[in-house]
Design an enzyme around this catalytic site. Structure first.
Site, mmCIF file in Angstrom:
data_model
loop_
_atom_site.group_PDB
_atom_site.id
_atom_site.type_symbol
_atom_site.label_atom_id
_atom_site.label_comp_id
_atom_site.label_asym_id
_atom_site.label_seq_id
_atom_site.Cartn_x
_atom_site.Cartn_y
_atom_site.Cartn_z
ATOM 1 C CG ASP A 33 0.822 -2.838 -6.746
ATOM 2 O OD1 ASP A 33 1.700 -3.242 -7.527
ATOM 3 O OD2 ASP A 33 1.076 -2.449 -5.599
ATOM 4 N NE ARG A 113 -5.443 9.028 -2.685
ATOM 5 C CZ ARG A 113 -4.915 9.104 -3.893
ATOM 6 N NH1 ARG A 113 -5.639 9.605 -4.892
ATOM 7 N NH2 ARG A 113 -3.691 8.705 -4.133
ATOM 8 C CG ASP A 142 -3.477 7.578 -0.619
ATOM 9 O OD1 ASP A 142 -3.780 8.681 -0.128
ATOM 10 O OD2 ASP A 142 -2.876 7.465 -1.698
ATOM 11 C CB SER A 198 5.226 5.533 -6.406
ATOM 12 O OG SER A 198 5.221 6.355 -5.255
#
Length: 435
Positions: A33, A113, A142, A198
Site C-alpha cells: 500500500d 501512534r 489509525d 493484517s
C-alpha cells in the site's frame, strides 16, 4: 556519542529540475500500500520523504526499506530508532496510568501512534514539508490518531490520506489493482504469499486483524503468534520475577541471575520472560472510535506482566479514595489514548493528576509466571499503608499503628451509612413498590 546515520537520499539524476515541488513526509512501511502511495504522490507532483519508525518491529530490515523507498521515487528516507522514546514516553506512561480500553485492550497500537506522529512532524519541519501522509484506511482508528496528533502538534501542516481520496479509491479497488500498478511502474513486490490477516507490531505488542479474522467466530492460526508461545506449550516449571518501582515506574527487573535497570532493557526482558511463559494473549471484539466494531487478537507479554505488578503495588501504597479517583481517570486516559487525543489539553490534565497519584507507588513486587498466568507472590514498600496489626483479627485494637481503633465503633459507622438505605426502602414501601 553515536553519529546519527544520514538518511538515504535520491541521486541528482532522480531529482526533478525546475521549480521546487511541495514536500510531503509519508509514513512508509515498505509494503504494498505505502509503496503505491509513494509513487502516486510522486506522480501528483510531490517530493516525497519517506519515514519508517523503528518502534521494535521484529525482523524489520530498515536498510532494505530505505533502498526501496528511493528506488520508488522518494527523495529521502529516514528510519529513526524510537524504541527508547516509545518505552519511556508512552509504554511506561500507559502502564503507570493502568490503561485498559473496554476492560481488556492494553492499547499497544494506540500508544505507538502519537510516538510515530510526533517524529513524523519533526521530520516534516526539518525538511520544510507542509504535508504529511499515511496509508491508514478510512474505516479504522489509525487515520484519526495520526491526524489528530499531527494537527495538535502542527496546525499548519496538511495531512494527505489517499485511502479517503476519491480518485485514489477509484483507481485502486483491490489488491489486484495495486499489484498491476506496481508492475507498470517497476515497484518490487514481496514474493512471499500474503497472510490472510493484517499484522501491526511494536515493542509493546503484536496485533492481528482483518482477513480471515473478520469472522468473529474464526479461531486464530497457531502459527501466527510472534511474541508468545502457546500457554499449553510453555514450560512445566513456574518462573519467578521481581520488579521494583519508583513513583509508579519500573526501575529494576530481576529474573534469575539477570537484572535490568534501564527502561528499554527492562521492557525487553519483560517481553522475553512473559513471552516464553505464554503470558499476554487476548482475542476480543472492540468498539472503534469511528463507530465500527472490530475483532482483534493481541499479544502483549511484557505489558501484561508489568501492569499486574504495578496494580498490586498500588494496593499497598495508594490511599483508598485516591485509588477510586485514579481508576476513573485511568478509564479516561484509556479512552483519550484510544481515540487519538494524546496531545489534547484534557489528556495533559489526566496525566498530571495521575502523576501526582503515583508519587508514593514505590516498592518491590515478586511474581510467578506459569502457562499464561501471572501470580503475585508478595510485595514490600517503604511507603506502605498496610498494617498487619490493623488488619489482624487477632489484634483487638490498632496494635502498633500509633492510633486507637475500636471494632465497636463500626456499629455507629454502619448505622449512619444505612440511613439513606432505610429512607429509600420506606419510600418504596409507601408507594407500594416491591423491594
Amino acid at each position: 556519542l553515536k553519529k546519527k546515520k544520514k538518511p538515504i537520499m535520491a541521486s541528482k539524476k532522480q531529482k526533478t529540475d525546475g521549480a521546487a515541488k511541495p514536500r510531503v513526509v509519508l509514513a512508509y512501511s515498505g509494503g504494498l500500500d505505502t509503496s503505491v502511495i509513494l509513487k502516486w504522490l510522486s506522480e501528483k507532483g510531490y517530493d516525497v520523504i519517506c519515514f519508517c519508525a523503528n518502534v521494535g518491529q521484529q525482523g524489520e530490515d530498515f536498510e532494505a526499506i530505505k533502498k526501496k523507498a528511493i528506488s520508488c521515487g522518494a527523495i529521502a528516507c529516514e528510519c529513526p530508532d524510537l524504541r527508547e522514546d516509545f518505552v519511556t514516553g508512552y509504554v511506561f506512561e500507559s502502564i503507570k496510568c493502568n490503561a485498559l480500553y473496554e476492560g481488556r485492550y492494553l492499547l499497544g497500537t494506540s500508544i505507538a501512534r502519537p510516538c510515530i506522529a510526533k517524529e513524523q512532524i519533526r521530520i516534516a519541519r526539518s525538511y520544510g514539508a507542509m504535508y504529511v501522509a499515511h496509508g491508514a484506511t478510512g474505516k479504522g482508528n489509525d487515520q484519526v490518531r495520526f491526524e489528530m496528533c499531527a494537527q495538535a502538534l502542527a496546525p499548519d501542516v496538511t495531512t494527505i490520506a489517499p485511502w479517503r481520496d476519491p480518485e485514489f479509491i477509484e483507481s485502486f479497488k483491490g489488491r489486484s489493482d495495486l499489484l498491476a500498478y506496481c508492475t507498470k511502474h517497476g515497484i518490487p513486490v514481496d514474493a512471499k504469499p500474503k497472510a490472510n490477516y493484517s499484522v501491526d507490531e511494536n515493542l509493546f505488542h503484536t496485533s492481528f486483524e482483518s482477513g480471515m479474522l473478520e469472522d468473529a467466530n474464526c479461531p486464530p492460526e497457531a502459527s501466527m503468534f510472534k511474541m508468545t508461545v502457546d500457554p499449553k506449550d510453555a514450560p512445566d516449571k513456574a518462573e519467578k520475577v521481581e520488579m521494583e518501582f519508583k513513583k509508579g515506574l519500573p526501575v529494576r527487573m530481576t529474573v534469575g541471575s539477570v537484572t535490568a535497570t534501564a527502561p528499554l532493557e527492562i521492557f525487553l526482558l519483560a517481553n522475553e520472560v512473559a513471552g516464553r511463559n505464554g503470558v499476554g494473549r487476548i482475542d476480543i471484539v472492540e468498539n472503534r472510535f469511528v463507530g465500527i466494531k472490530s475483532r482483534g487478537i493481541y499479544e502483549t507479554p511484557g505489558g501484561t506482566l508489568i501492569r499486574a505488578a504495578h496494580l498490586d503495588l498500588e494496593g499497598v501504597t495508594m490511599d483508598r479514595e485516591v485509588k477510586r479517583i485514579s481508576e476513573t481517570l485511568s478509564l479516561e486516559f484509556s479512552r483519550l489514548c484510544y481515540n487519538g487525543f494524546w496531545f489534547a489539553p484534557e489528556m495533559e490534565l489526566v496525566r498530571h493528576t495521575l502523576d501526582f497519584a503515583q508519587r508514593n507507588v514505590d516498592g518491590v513486587v515478586t511474581l510467578e509466571l506459569y502457562k499464561g498466568n501471572v501470580t503475585i507472590l508478595g510485595r514490600t514498600s517503604p511507603k506502605s499503608l498496610y498494617s498487619a496489626d490493623l488488619a489482624s483479627m487477632d489484634v483487638e485494637d490498632g496494635g502498633n499503628v500509633g492510633f486507637d481503633y475500636q471494632p465497636a465503633d463500626s456499629q455507629g459507622f454502619i448505622r449512619i451509612n444505612s440511613v439513606r438505605l432505610k429512607m429509600y426502602s420506606m419510600m418504596k414501601e409507601k408507594l407500594g413498590e416491591s423491594k
